[in-house]
Motif scaffolding. Structure first.
Motif, PDB file in Angstrom:
ATOM      1  N   THR A  67     -10.339   7.260  -0.347  1.00  0.00           N
ATOM      2  CA  THR A  67      -9.392   6.967   0.787  1.00  0.00           C
ATOM      3  C   THR A  67      -8.246   7.621  -0.023  1.00  0.00           C
ATOM      4  OG1 THR A  67     -10.637   6.535   2.780  1.00  0.00           O
ATOM      5  CG2 THR A  67      -8.436   7.275   2.887  1.00  0.00           C
ATOM      6  N   PHE A  68      -7.182   8.990   0.458  1.00  0.00           N
ATOM      7  CA  PHE A  68      -6.297   9.377  -0.262  1.00  0.00           C
ATOM      8  C   PHE A  68      -4.575   8.798   0.591  1.00  0.00           C
ATOM      9  CE2 PHE A  68      -8.655  11.683  -3.093  1.00  0.00           C
ATOM     10  CZ  PHE A  68      -8.131  10.826  -4.744  1.00  0.00           C
ATOM     11  N   VAL A  69      -4.339   7.938   0.395  1.00  0.00           N
ATOM     12  CA  VAL A  69      -3.005   7.341   1.307  1.00  0.00           C
ATOM     13  C   VAL A  69      -1.943   7.424   0.568  1.00  0.00           C
ATOM     14  CG1 VAL A  69      -4.575   5.550   2.574  1.00  0.00           C
ATOM     15  CG2 VAL A  69      -2.818   4.570   0.136  1.00  0.00           C
ATOM     16  N   ASP A  70       0.065   7.511   1.651  1.00  0.00           N
ATOM     17  CA  ASP A  70       0.608   7.845   1.067  1.00  0.00           C
ATOM     18  C   ASP A  70       1.502   6.311   0.702  1.00  0.00           C
ATOM     19  OD1 ASP A  70       3.414   7.180   0.946  1.00  0.00           O
ATOM     20  OD2 ASP A  70       4.357   8.725   2.306  1.00  0.00           O
ATOM     21  N   GLY A  71       1.518   5.584  -0.755  1.00  0.00           N
ATOM     22  CA  GLY A  71       1.179   4.738  -0.926  1.00  0.00           C
ATOM     23  C   GLY A  71       2.423   4.054  -0.784  1.00  0.00           C
ATOM     24  N   THR A  72       3.363   4.128  -0.737  1.00  0.00           N
ATOM     25  CA  THR A  72       4.898   3.248  -0.180  1.00  0.00           C
ATOM     26  C   THR A  72       4.535   3.879   1.278  1.00  0.00           C
ATOM     27  OG1 THR A  72       6.201   5.672   1.173  1.00  0.00           O
ATOM     28  CG2 THR A  72       5.965   4.844  -2.110  1.00  0.00           C
ATOM     29  N   ASP A  73       3.827   3.668   2.082  1.00  0.00           N
ATOM     30  CA  ASP A  73       3.611   3.578   3.722  1.00  0.00           C
ATOM     31  C   ASP A  73       2.360   2.763   3.860  1.00  0.00           C
ATOM     32  OD1 ASP A  73       3.437   2.999   6.026  1.00  0.00           O
ATOM     33  OD2 ASP A  73       2.778   5.111   6.559  1.00  0.00           O
ATOM     34  N   LEU A  74       3.070   1.302   3.847  1.00  0.00           N
ATOM     35  CA  LEU A  74       1.904  -0.228   4.278  1.00  0.00           C
ATOM     36  C   LEU A  74       0.961   0.295   5.400  1.00  0.00           C
ATOM     37  CD1 LEU A  74       4.302  -3.414   3.353  1.00  0.00           C
ATOM     38  CD2 LEU A  74       2.547  -2.243   1.116  1.00  0.00           C
ATOM     39  N   ASP A  75       1.400   0.854   6.266  1.00  0.00           N
ATOM     40  CA  ASP A  75       0.616   0.967   7.820  1.00  0.00           C
ATOM     41  C   ASP A  75      -0.663   1.858   7.477  1.00  0.00           C
ATOM     42  OD1 ASP A  75       2.360  -0.476   9.738  1.00  0.00           O
ATOM     43  OD2 ASP A  75       3.641   0.768   9.908  1.00  0.00           O
ATOM     44  N   GLN A  76       0.139   2.937   6.127  1.00  0.00           N
ATOM     45  CA  GLN A  76      -1.570   3.672   5.349  1.00  0.00           C
ATOM     46  C   GLN A  76      -2.174   2.898   4.735  1.00  0.00           C
ATOM     47  OE1 GLN A  76      -0.865   7.635   4.653  1.00  0.00           O
ATOM     48  NE2 GLN A  76       0.829   7.795   5.318  1.00  0.00           N
ATOM     49  N   TRP A  77      -2.631   1.951   4.024  1.00  0.00           N
ATOM     50  CA  TRP A  77      -2.857   0.725   3.576  1.00  0.00           C
ATOM     51  C   TRP A  77      -3.901   0.060   4.712  1.00  0.00           C
ATOM     52  CZ3 TRP A  77      -4.596   1.361  -1.628  1.00  0.00           C
ATOM     53  CH2 TRP A  77      -2.872   2.115  -3.055  1.00  0.00           C
ATOM     54  N   ILE A 122       5.374   1.698  -5.884  1.00  0.00           N
ATOM     55  CA  ILE A 122       4.565   1.433  -4.959  1.00  0.00           C
ATOM     56  C   ILE A 122       4.780  -0.244  -4.590  1.00  0.00           C
ATOM     57  CG2 ILE A 122       1.766   0.549  -4.153  1.00  0.00           C
ATOM     58  CD1 ILE A 122       1.471   3.274  -4.894  1.00  0.00           C
ATOM     59  N   ASP A 123       4.514  -1.378  -3.644  1.00  0.00           N
ATOM     60  CA  ASP A 123       5.396  -2.764  -3.569  1.00  0.00           C
ATOM     61  C   ASP A 123       3.817  -2.984  -4.040  1.00  0.00           C
ATOM     62  OD1 ASP A 123       5.315  -5.438  -2.531  1.00  0.00           O
ATOM     63  OD2 ASP A 123       6.840  -4.476  -1.036  1.00  0.00           O
ATOM     64  N   ILE A 124       3.740  -4.066  -5.137  1.00  0.00           N
ATOM     65  CA  ILE A 124       2.653  -4.164  -5.836  1.00  0.00           C
ATOM     66  C   ILE A 124       1.732  -5.826  -4.883  1.00  0.00           C
ATOM     67  CG2 ILE A 124       1.433  -5.441  -7.460  1.00  0.00           C
ATOM     68  CD1 ILE A 124       3.162  -3.745  -9.069  1.00  0.00           C
ATOM     69  N   ARG A 125       3.103  -6.020  -4.195  1.00  0.00           N
ATOM     70  CA  ARG A 125       2.645  -7.497  -4.470  1.00  0.00           C
ATOM     71  C   ARG A 125       2.061  -7.396  -2.616  1.00  0.00           C
ATOM     72  NH1 ARG A 125       4.075 -12.895  -5.768  1.00  0.00           N
ATOM     73  NH2 ARG A 125       6.282 -11.574  -7.248  1.00  0.00           N
ATOM     74  N   ALA A 126       2.909  -6.341  -2.327  1.00  0.00           N
ATOM     75  CA  ALA A 126       2.318  -6.245  -0.698  1.00  0.00           C
ATOM     76  C   ALA A 126       0.746  -5.637  -0.209  1.00  0.00           C
ATOM     77  CB  ALA A 126       3.152  -5.216   0.354  1.00  0.00           C
ATOM     78  N   VAL A 127       0.562  -4.804  -1.595  1.00  0.00           N
ATOM     79  CA  VAL A 127      -0.846  -3.816  -1.549  1.00  0.00           C
ATOM     80  C   VAL A 127      -1.409  -4.819  -1.728  1.00  0.00           C
ATOM     81  CG1 VAL A 127      -1.979  -1.869  -2.576  1.00  0.00           C
ATOM     82  CG2 VAL A 127       0.352  -0.994  -1.616  1.00  0.00           C
ATOM     83  N   CYS A 128      -1.520  -5.825  -2.870  1.00  0.00           N
ATOM     84  CA  CYS A 128      -2.413  -6.611  -3.086  1.00  0.00           C
ATOM     85  C   CYS A 128      -2.951  -7.596  -2.544  1.00  0.00           C
ATOM     86  CB  CYS A 128      -2.017  -7.297  -4.607  1.00  0.00           C
ATOM     87  SG  CYS A 128      -2.219  -6.381  -5.645  1.00  0.00           S
ATOM     88  N   GLU A 129      -1.305  -8.060  -1.672  1.00  0.00           N
ATOM     89  CA  GLU A 129      -1.793  -8.824  -0.069  1.00  0.00           C
ATOM     90  C   GLU A 129      -3.207  -8.371   1.075  1.00  0.00           C
ATOM     91  OE1 GLU A 129       1.407 -10.449   2.746  1.00  0.00           O
ATOM     92  OE2 GLU A 129       1.721 -11.389   0.223  1.00  0.00           O
ATOM     93  N   LEU A 130      -2.599  -7.096   0.877  1.00  0.00           N
ATOM     94  CA  LEU A 130      -3.565  -6.652   2.086  1.00  0.00           C
ATOM     95  C   LEU A 130      -4.492  -5.803   1.569  1.00  0.00           C
ATOM     96  CD1 LEU A 130      -1.131  -3.918   3.573  1.00  0.00           C
ATOM     97  CD2 LEU A 130      -2.157  -5.583   4.420  1.00  0.00           C
ATOM     98  N   ALA A 131      -4.479  -5.979   0.156  1.00  0.00           N
ATOM     99  CA  ALA A 131      -6.043  -5.024  -0.284  1.00  0.00           C
ATOM    100  C   ALA A 131      -6.806  -6.678  -0.661  1.00  0.00           C
ATOM    101  CB  ALA A 131      -6.192  -4.808  -1.467  1.00  0.00           C
ATOM    102  N   HIS A 132      -6.649  -7.569  -1.361  1.00  0.00           N
ATOM    103  CA  HIS A 132      -6.942  -9.031  -0.877  1.00  0.00           C
ATOM    104  C   HIS A 132      -7.772  -9.875   0.511  1.00  0.00           C
ATOM    105  CE1 HIS A 132      -5.135  -9.638  -5.360  1.00  0.00           C
ATOM    106  NE2 HIS A 132      -6.390  -8.963  -5.707  1.00  0.00           N
ATOM    107  N   ALA A 133      -7.179  -8.944   0.947  1.00  0.00           N
ATOM    108  CA  ALA A 133      -7.733  -9.679   2.046  1.00  0.00           C
ATOM    109  C   ALA A 133      -9.000  -9.402   3.331  1.00  0.00           C
ATOM    110  CB  ALA A 133      -6.396  -9.889   3.570  1.00  0.00           C
TER     111      ALA A 133
END
Ligand SMILES: *Cc1c(COP(=O)(O)O)cnc(C)c1O
Length: 393
Positions: free
Chosen positions: A130-140, A164-175
């Motif tokens: 699934t591809f997302v706009d990496g700068t949009d945390l809602d899409q992640w 891309i906000d590495i810290r924020a995306v990692c938090e969502l993905a690790h969850a």
């Protein structure tokens, strides 16, 4: 090697393996194999090779190991596997860990070959992407699922330099328990703190800043010892994407000057960004380290500096962009980046020409956009040259 030393110290001394001759500069062990005193010794090596024992250069080699240990120290990773190119690292890391039925979420703004691996190769082997706009945390947030095995993105996109906000995306993905792989080429190992920010795996094309002098292709996958030795190494050593000892030596010597080069190139990029702001020939000057960048605060927090690349969106489309590129006297027209020589690229007709026009538009790759990788030339010379070329447009 003290882990408390700064990156520049690790870059000069890290990982060194001296032979019995005590050479100062790293030796090139240009050998594909290794000999054993006895049949028993060969058997023992194949059963359980120690940290400093080698079997075959596709599996490992002392010069390659020096490069792996040095870059792992600089990046703050437990271990590293060196590869024949940046793409061998990207495809190898993904293929090594994924299987049919897995789900991957990736940022859409990707280097063309990365897009091919994710959008074509992985899907042919039954991996759903699934591809997302990496700068949009809602899409992640919307794309991540309990069965998401991996997340892949380039922390700074090419050529529009969105971050891309590495810290924020990692938090969502690790969850959801996903493994996060970050292609951190534009951040460079100098400005990267991706592992501390949550990334599980960091990937570099060493072809770019690590060599930094346009000589050799190479790449590296960095992560935990468990991931590198249990997941990556078996895949890479049996499928053949390992780095050659000669390339490893080029990259080792590149690492020694990496910090000096990258800091000088980033300072040059910032000075150019300041000099071209508001130029009447430009619709936009994009540089992550300039306060005009919409994500300037994130850039400062994540990378400290803005990197070595800037993009100039000329008014007047492809004609204006070509006139600007052709009027430059110092930067060479090519497609690499991170080089000592400044390099100018017109993405829409070269690196990104295979993308359909609507996708280019969606990614902000306009016909007027020109990417400049800032080299090590005198900054005033570069600014003078860029301004005279813009004035001809
Ligand atoms: C260049 C590049 C690659 C591929 O590296 P090669 O060494 O050319 O194979 C992958 N990702 C990014 C972001 C790059 O810039």
């Amino acid at each position: 090697m003290s882990n408390n030393w700064n990156k520049a110290t690790k870059a000069v001394h890290g990982g060194i393996r001296r032979s019995q001759y005590g050479e100062v500069s790293e030796a090139i062990f240009l050998t594909q194999g290794f000999v054993y005193d006895t049949a028993e010794a060969a058997e023992a090596r194949f059963q359980n090779a120690g940290e400093d024992e080698f079997i075959y250069a596709r599996y490992g080699n002392p010069t390659v190991k020096m490069f792996e240990d040095r870059i792992a120290l600089i990046e703050g990773a437990e271990d590293a596997f060196a590869t024949a190119s940046g793409m061998a690292a990207v495809s190898g890391a993904l293929m090594a860990m994924l299987k049919a039925g897995d789900h991957v979420v990736a940022a859409r703004a990707l280097f063309g070959s990365c897009l091919y691996v994710l959008d074509d190769v992985l899907q042919r082997f039954g991996v759903e992407v699934t591809f997302v706009d990496g700068t949009d945390l809602d899409q992640w947030r919307a794309a991540l699922r309990p069965d998401t095995a991996a997340v892949f993105f380039e922390s700074v996109s090419n050529p529009t330099l969105e971050v891309i906000d590495i810290r924020a995306v990692c938090e969502l993905a690790h969850a959801v328990g996903a493994t996060i792989l970050v292609d951190n080429v534009f951040a460079t190992p100098v400005f990267s703190d991706a592992i501390a920010q949550g990334a599980d795996v960091v990937i570099y094309s060493a072809t770019k800043h690590i060599d930094g002098q346009g000589r050799a292709l190479g790449g590296v996958i960095l992560g935990t010892k468990e991931f590198i030795r249990k997941t990556v190494e078996p895949y890479m050593k049996h499928t053949g994407g390992s780095m050659s000892p000669f390339t490893a030596w080029v990259m080792l010597k590149g690492l020694e000057t990496l910090e000096l080069r990258v800091r000088a190139q980033a300072a040059g990029a910032l000075a150019i960004a300041e000099a071209v702001q508001g130029h009447p020939a430009l619709a936009r000057a994009i540089y992550p380290g300039h306060p005009s960048h919409p994500q300037f605060d994130l850039v400062k927090a994540q990378m400290g500096k803005g990197g070595t690349v800037l993009s100039l969106d000329t008014k007047g489309g492809q004609g204006a962009a070509f006139a600007f590129v052709n009027a430059l006297k110092i930067a060479v027209i090519s497609n690499n980046l991170g080089d000592a020589k400044s390099i100018v690229t017109h993405p829409a007709t070269t690196t990104h020409s295979r993308l359909p026009e609507d996708q280019r538009a969606e990614l902000g790759i306009t016909p007027g956009l020109v990417r400049i990788s800032v080299g090590l030339e005198d900054v005033d010379d570069l600014i003078g040259d860029i301004l005279q070329a813009l004035n001809t447009v």
